[in-house]
Design an enzyme around this catalytic site. Sequence first.
Site, PDB file in Angstrom:
ATOM      1  N   ARG A  18       0.812  -1.231   0.000  1.00  0.00           N
ATOM      2  CA  ARG A  18       0.000   0.000   0.000  1.00  0.00           C
ATOM      3  C   ARG A  18       0.838   1.271   0.000  1.00  0.00           C
ATOM      4  O   ARG A  18       0.317   2.368  -0.183  1.00  0.00           O
ATOM      5  CB  ARG A  18      -0.986  -0.022   1.166  1.00  0.00           C
ATOM      6  CG  ARG A  18      -2.200  -0.900   0.826  1.00  0.00           C
ATOM      7  CD  ARG A  18      -2.964  -1.308   2.053  1.00  0.00           C
ATOM      8  NE  ARG A  18      -3.559  -0.166   2.722  1.00  0.00           N
ATOM      9  CZ  ARG A  18      -4.057  -0.210   3.957  1.00  0.00           C
ATOM     10  NH1 ARG A  18      -3.996  -1.330   4.648  1.00  0.00           N
ATOM     11  NH2 ARG A  18      -4.579   0.852   4.487  1.00  0.00           N
ATOM     12  N   ASP A 108       6.666  -1.569  11.440  1.00  0.00           N
ATOM     13  CA  ASP A 108       5.794  -0.528  10.876  1.00  0.00           C
ATOM     14  C   ASP A 108       4.963   0.153  11.961  1.00  0.00           C
ATOM     15  O   ASP A 108       3.982   0.822  11.679  1.00  0.00           O
ATOM     16  CB  ASP A 108       4.910  -1.090   9.756  1.00  0.00           C
ATOM     17  CG  ASP A 108       3.843  -2.051  10.264  1.00  0.00           C
ATOM     18  OD1 ASP A 108       3.842  -2.379  11.474  1.00  0.00           O
ATOM     19  OD2 ASP A 108       2.999  -2.467   9.457  1.00  0.00           O
ATOM     20  N   GLY A 144      -7.312  -5.898  15.196  1.00  0.00           N
ATOM     21  CA  GLY A 144      -7.758  -6.973  16.069  1.00  0.00           C
ATOM     22  C   GLY A 144      -8.388  -6.357  17.317  1.00  0.00           C
ATOM     23  O   GLY A 144      -7.968  -5.307  17.778  1.00  0.00           O
ATOM     24  N   TYR A 352      27.431  32.868  -2.177  1.00  0.00           N
ATOM     25  CA  TYR A 352      27.672  31.430  -2.167  1.00  0.00           C
ATOM     26  C   TYR A 352      29.110  31.204  -1.716  1.00  0.00           C
ATOM     27  O   TYR A 352      30.063  31.632  -2.382  1.00  0.00           O
ATOM     28  CB  TYR A 352      27.469  30.798  -3.555  1.00  0.00           C
ATOM     29  CG  TYR A 352      27.962  29.369  -3.559  1.00  0.00           C
ATOM     30  CD1 TYR A 352      27.341  28.419  -2.760  1.00  0.00           C
ATOM     31  CD2 TYR A 352      29.071  28.980  -4.300  1.00  0.00           C
ATOM     32  CE1 TYR A 352      27.817  27.118  -2.704  1.00  0.00           C
ATOM     33  CE2 TYR A 352      29.544  27.672  -4.247  1.00  0.00           C
ATOM     34  CZ  TYR A 352      28.912  26.749  -3.443  1.00  0.00           C
ATOM     35  OH  TYR A 352      29.381  25.471  -3.369  1.00  0.00           O
ATOM     36  N   ASN A 372      34.034  27.502  -7.173  1.00  0.00           N
ATOM     37  CA  ASN A 372      34.757  26.351  -6.613  1.00  0.00           C
ATOM     38  C   ASN A 372      34.790  25.150  -7.537  1.00  0.00           C
ATOM     39  O   ASN A 372      35.376  24.138  -7.203  1.00  0.00           O
ATOM     40  CB  ASN A 372      34.119  25.951  -5.271  1.00  0.00           C
ATOM     41  CG  ASN A 372      32.670  25.524  -5.432  1.00  0.00           C
ATOM     42  OD1 ASN A 372      31.960  26.039  -6.294  1.00  0.00           O
ATOM     43  ND2 ASN A 372      32.226  24.606  -4.605  1.00  0.00           N
TER      44      ASN A 372
END
Length: 452
Positions: A18, A108, A144, A352, A372
């Site tokens: 799923r 899970d 359950g 930067y 660079n």
Amino acid sequence: MTDRKCIAVVLAAGEGTRMKSDVPKVLHPLAGRSMLGHVLNTVQEAGIADIAVVIGPNRDDVAAEVRRLAPQASIHVQTDRLGTAHAVLAAREAIGQDYDDLLVLFADTPLIEPVTLQAMRARLVDGTSVVALGFEAANPQGYGRFLVDGDSLVAIREHKDASEAERRVTLCNSGLMAIDGKRALGLLDSIGNQNAQKEYYLTDIVEIARKVSAKTAYEVAPESDVLGVNDRSQLSVAEGILQDRLRRKAMMNGATLIDPSTVYFSFDTVLGRDVVVEPNVVFGPKVVVGDKVQIHAFSHIEEAVISPFASVGPFARIRPGSSVGEHAKIGNFVELKKAKIGHGAKISHLSYIGDADVGAEANIGAGTITCNYDGFFKYKTEIGEGAFIGANSSLVAPIKIGAGAYVGSGSVITKEVAPDQLAVARGKQMAKDGWGAQFRATSQEKKKSGKA
Ligand code: UD1
Ligand code: CA
């Protein structure tokens, strides 16, 4: 309880269809760590070192994650997916090592907390054989159901096998269990597959235990701690719960989050005291923030160390391998990558700075760029203490700018600048007096005469 030997069996053989993903379900991350990783971590935090993980066939990726996060764990392959009891028995060899307590966890179900595991184990001490962990479900569909008699658990009925009346029960099974380690194999081996799904249900262990007069009980956890993830919508709910926990932890440790719901943490983010985090900040993995740091709005930080009293953002991007020194300032629209910024240095606007060392108290003007990369290799820029880089300069790496040096605005620097030197590398300015007036006069003349 501490001297009781315990093994945790973590079931991670789920198909996860799923999720509609090429990545196995249990490796999907929450706050930057796989669901399986969260469960392995919780087990270890609860002081349980003996771990057996049950994985599906040909899952080298899942096995690698186990080895990375719990190298001592044994790995067992469940070849056919015949149900949760069958999965636990895939770890038969490990379970048979004479343990007092056996804990079963689902990879899970990643939000389980160590205290809950300890509480379940504590129930085994008085001779109870099976302790199941339940929760009050907002929507019990698919889970359950616990059929209880006072404190004791009579049975767990899977949704598909439940009667109308049983389906009205809202106390549901999280799937996690603590089982008496000495009786576990005997009980598990008695489980059959006579049910709606023709599966070996771990949940049947409750009725089987009662048939041989073994005591069964249950613990209850908040639903948010036992959420099972079967699809990406549930994954996002789990992420939300985890982020709320991380936000709360940051605040309890002395950081101010002005709008907590807009700040996203990694599982390992470390914030110091009196840190202020403005809205819309994202922390990637491996970030350590020192005391009294200000993180302004819309900043994105990953794999970096920010030292005390520094200030970052708004709109700063700090990429892996960077460190920001004490009292340094990284301003708006500044990107750092593998950059070490010294004490008190300032990079206030639109820069930067990559593969660079910037010395203490240096001032990097607006628009400074370290060049660079040549398309093949990355090169380093070294800027000395107290250097001053004029706005809009390009520093073509590899390059060194000495301590106390000055670089004129708009320079393209390709050669080393010595300490205290001034370097200007741009076109020289020329000047022509009266040029503007003359240009306008001749142009107007041309236009009138119709000539281009
Ligand atoms: C299971 C419980 C149910 C509980 C629910 C909570 C059983 C029979 N049912 O149902 O009572 O309310 O969890 O989420 O235990 N797995 C394997 N191999 C298998 C089958 C399952 O490793 O052959 C693993 C899965 O990876 C998963 C876990 O066991 O981690 C639960 O399996 P799943 O099929 O999701 O069980 P549910 O139907 O959700
Ligand atoms: Ca499930």
